[in-house]
Design an enzyme around this catalytic site. Structure first.
Site, PDB file in Angstrom:
ATOM      1  CD  GLU A   8      -2.193   1.298   2.785  1.00  0.00           C
ATOM      2  OE1 GLU A   8      -1.883   0.827   3.945  1.00  0.00           O
ATOM      3  OE2 GLU A   8      -3.493   1.873   2.857  1.00  0.00           O
ATOM      4  CE  LYS A  37      -7.151   1.492   3.657  1.00  0.00           C
ATOM      5  NZ  LYS A  37      -5.956   2.059   4.155  1.00  0.00           N
ATOM      6  CB  CYS A  46      -3.908  -1.396   4.709  1.00  0.00           C
ATOM      7  SG  CYS A  46      -2.828  -1.157   6.170  1.00  0.00           S
TER       8      CYS A  46
HETATM    9  N1  LIG Z   1      -2.863   2.040   6.416  1.00  0.00           N
HETATM   10  C1  LIG Z   1      -3.899   1.306   7.112  1.00  0.00           C
HETATM   11  O1  LIG Z   1      -4.850   1.122   6.659  1.00  0.00           O
HETATM   12  C2  LIG Z   1      -3.299   1.041   8.515  1.00  0.00           C
HETATM   13  C3  LIG Z   1      -4.167   0.086   9.119  1.00  0.00           C
HETATM   14  C4  LIG Z   1      -3.701  -0.343  10.696  1.00  0.00           C
HETATM   15  O2  LIG Z   1      -2.872   0.081  11.139  1.00  0.00           O
HETATM   16  C5  LIG Z   1      -4.667  -1.112  11.368  1.00  0.00           C
HETATM   17  O3  LIG Z   1      -5.818  -1.877  10.663  1.00  0.00           O
HETATM   18  O4  LIG Z   1      -4.349  -1.585  12.565  1.00  0.00           O
END
Ligand SMILES: NC(=O)CCC(=O)C(=O)O
Length: 264
Positions: free
Chosen positions: A40, A111, A146
């Site tokens: 990502e 996303k 993510c």
């Molecule tokens: N960039 C993200 O989506 C980080 C997600 C995260 O740190 C988490 O779900 O814990």
């Protein structure tokens, strides 16, 4: 099927453009793989919120073009991870791209679940509204980014749309590494699917990244796992095991949809 997960380091002492070129070289070295996957927001850093505006690109901007060429040069299917997209109306999105081995764009996924609660990505970016799958010759991949990993209903939607391999491109922090591993295995087991989850290495915006990219099979077994530093994780897996697992242990057929809500 041979896949390579490129767990690239994202550090502020390397320019975005230098990292794009380095990513292209790492992809070039994967010639012979069927599928290459990047994480990502690797050009800018998933937590480098203050750089999002400056580094935003149109859908078909420098990251898109460099990745399209890298896919064609290496002759691989490429999930190019995500970048900060600026849509024509000015909205920013966390957008992943998939390219064919000929360098044609096969898909773009915005996303759906934005991270940060009332700050960062959650307030700076628009939310995607559409699930995205891509049919490769060997397997249909379902795309997630993510924080999406925490939302099982999204993955069930991808499976219902035909996915047998779930790809999670992430910039997951070391602080919550235990969640990353647990959730990747949970998504694989409950969906009887492969999960290919690739994170970044390095530290940006003061957030140490977890690395530990992981490949889990439809039975929940970990086939490969990276360490914390920059690394390319090569793995070979058999997509036919998805159908075999679903046939031998047909739990997905026992779903009960449309249950009555509890009585008040
Ligand atoms: N960039 C993200 O989506 C980080 C997600 C995260 O740190 C988490 O779900 O814990």
């Amino acid at each position: 099927m041979r896949a390579s997960l490129i767990q690239i380091a994202v550090d502020p002492d390397e320019s975005v453009n230098a990292r794009r070129q380095r990513a292209a070289s790492l992809i070039a070295a994967r010639r012979g793989a069927d599928l290459v996957v990047l994480p990502e927001l690797w050009p800018v850093g998933a937590f480098a919120y203050t750089d999002f505006e400056n580094e935003a690109e149109p859908l078909q901007g420098p990251t898109h073009d460099i990745m399209a060429k890298a896919a064609a040069d290496a002759g691989v299917w490429l999930h190019a991870g995500s970048f900060v997209e600026r849509a024509p109306d000015g909205t920013l999105y966390n957008t992943s791209l998939v390219f064919t081995p000929e360098g044609e764009r096969a898909a773009a996924y915005r996303k759906i679940h934005r991270f940060g609660f009332d700050q960062g990505e959650a307030v700076m970016m628009g939310a995607g509204e559409e699930l995205v799958t891509v049919a490769l010759p060997q397997t249909t991949i379902g795309l997630a980014t993510c924080y999406d990993l925490r939302f099982p209903e999204m993955f069930r939607g991808l499976v219902d749309a035909g996915a047998g391999t779930l790809i999670v491109a992430a910039g997951w922090p070391e602080r919550r590494r235990a969640h990353w591993t647990l959730l990747a295995q949970a998504r694989a087991v409950e969906n009887q699917s492969y999960v290919l989850a690739v994170g970044t290495a390095g530290t940006h915006a003061g957030i140490q990244q977890a690395g530990h990219s992981i490949v889990v099979d439809p039975w929940g077994e970990v086939l490969a796992e990276a360490g914390a530093d920059e690394e390319v994780l090569d793995v070979e897996f058999d997509p036919a095991r998805v159908a075999a697992t679903r046939e031998q242990f047909p739990a997905l057929k026992d779903r009960r949809l449309g249950l009555a809500p509890p009585r008040a």
